[in-house]
Design an enzyme around this catalytic site. Structure first.
Site, short mmCIF file in Angstrom:
data_model
loop_
_atom_site.label_atom_id
_atom_site.label_comp_id
_atom_site.label_asym_id
_atom_site.label_seq_id
_atom_site.Cartn_x
_atom_site.Cartn_y
_atom_site.Cartn_z
N TYR A 107 39.95 33.70 44.40
CA TYR A 107 40.52 34.56 44.81
C TYR A 107 39.69 35.50 45.60
CZ TYR A 107 44.56 32.28 43.11
OH TYR A 107 45.40 31.75 41.68
N ARG B 62 38.44 40.76 35.54
CA ARG B 62 38.29 40.04 35.23
C ARG B 62 37.30 39.16 35.93
NH1 ARG B 62 42.17 35.13 33.21
NH2 ARG B 62 42.18 35.41 31.17
N GLY C 281 46.16 32.47 26.25
CA GLY C 281 47.29 32.39 27.68
C GLY C 281 48.27 31.44 27.18
#
Ligand code: FNR
Length: 370
Positions: free
Chosen positions: A186, A233, A328
């Site tokens: 991203y 992160r 997760g």
């Protein structure tokens, strides 16, 4: 034995009861219109509040920062109120929650952009990947990502202000802190990796320049809410969405040393560096070496995620590889994951078909033991 997993740890201004954190998980179930957390989202997080720390699903800092259908935001008053109900529910259960701040950069589509504009990126390069859009009938559909527009300097300044507002909103929404999403291909990762950044200005070229936007975001957010409430992160060596760096040890080593001196709440690294994969074709054999290198250069709390189970998590903590392990997919299927790990109980298996989008099924109906 889970001698290490169930040891308390200090994180920012909090003492976490153990080391089993919930990793950030996009579930694409925000309320419409407006991408606002709903009562169903509140229930999902409430069920998982026994995590040492919940890192929320990635949450866009602005309309421009959205790249997928039905993901929540943190830039309107309604979104702040929605997240306030989430943080209240988690705190009532004695939990701790950080909001993950997200700008997708080029991994978007004009359907999400203000005025149908092209998504923004460090450089106008083609993107190998698809994103999940909303079609003319309001249904989810995979869409090609167009070649993005290169960000101007003033566009970068607007994004810094959007991060500042999002961090302020997160604290107003009762969050204990924010995790800046700088991985998975991203926006911030696009600036960091040499593959996706061909800029000739102060934000491209050298490692220092490619790391500049991330560090400016960290500094703006820390000035707004305090460094002890800020985390980052990273997914070093990630390949998702066309990432790749000419010298990852140097690039990520520099970034980690820069983060180290900023006294953040924690640093979060993902291994292997691709969403939801465990040592598949995307696994890079240098990964193990780089994680050890980065660990050695970071003195604060280090969280690791990616394919961990009870035994490997305990081992990573015992060896000093990590201080906290984020889970997760196991947390999707096991709201009471910490208790199950502590007592070595069987785990529910996650159903991948209900990961993204849909209703309560596969979201708030996984059974607990007790
Ligand atoms: C993810 N992951 C992820 N990462 C992130 O930083 N922000 C996010 O919003 C998401 N969303 C997301 C959704 C789903 C359905 C999956 C499976 C994964 C990555 C996630 O946090 C984690 O790093 C990986 O799932 C690997 O850990 P596990 O699942 O092997 O414990």
């Amino acid at each position: 034995m889970t001698k290490y997993l169930f040891n308390p740890i200090r994180l920012g201004n909090h003492t976490l009861a153990h080391r089993v954190a919930m990793a950030p998980l996009t579930r694409s179930r925000a309320g419409q219109p407006g991408n606002i957390p709903t009562a169903m989202n509140v229930e999902y997080y409430r069920q998982r509040a026994s995590a040492a720390l919940i890192v929320s699903e990635a949450t866009q800092i602005s309309q421009q920062g959205q790249g997928y259908a039905w993901t929540p935001g943190i830039y309107t008053e309604e979104q702040v109120q929605g997240w306030r109900a989430v943080s209240d529910a988690v705190h009532e259960q004695g939990g701790t929650i950080f909001l993950q701040l997200w700008h997708v950069g080029r991994v978007s589509h004009p359907v999400f952009q203000p005025d149908g504009a092209l998504p923004v990126a460090p450089s106008a390069l083609p993107v190998p990947g698809k994103t999940f859009i909303i079609d003319e009938n309001g249904n989810g559909a995979w869409g090609d990502i167009p070649v993005p527009q290169e960000l101007t300097t003033s566009g970068i300044h607007t994004i810094l202000e959007d991060y500042r507002r999002a961090a302020r909103n997160a604290i107003a929404a009762g969050m204990d802190g924010v995790e800046i999403h700088a991985g998975n291909g991203y926006l911030l990762d696009q600036f960091i990796n040499s593959n996706s950044n061909q800029r000739a200005d102060a934000y491209g070229g050298s490692i220092e320049n490619r790391a500049r936007l991330l560090l400016e975001v960290v500094d703006v957010v820390a000035a707004e809410v305090g460094a002890s409430r800020v985390a980052v992160r990273l997914t070093p060596m990630g390949r998702f969405m066309g990432m790749g760096d000419e010298s990852p040890e140097d690039t990520f080593g520099y970034i980690v040393r820069q983060l180290d001196v900023r006294s953040l709440a924690y640093l979060h690294l993902v291994e292997p560096a691709m969403v939801g994969t465990v040592k598949d074709e995307n696994f890079d054999p240098h990964w193990d070496a780089i994680i050890q290198l980065l660990r050695a250069q970071y003195r604060g709390v280090l969280m690791l995620a990616g394919g961990y189970d009870r035994a490997s998590a305990e081992q990573a903590l015992a060896s000093g590889r990590a201080d906290i392990i984020a889970f997760g997919r196991p947390f999707i299927a096991n709201p009471d994951l910490p208790a199950r790990l502590r007592d070595n109980l069987a785990l529910n298996v996650p159903d991948a078909s209900s990961f993204f989008g849909g209703d309560a099924g596969g979201y708030i109906d996984y059974p607990t033991v007790a």
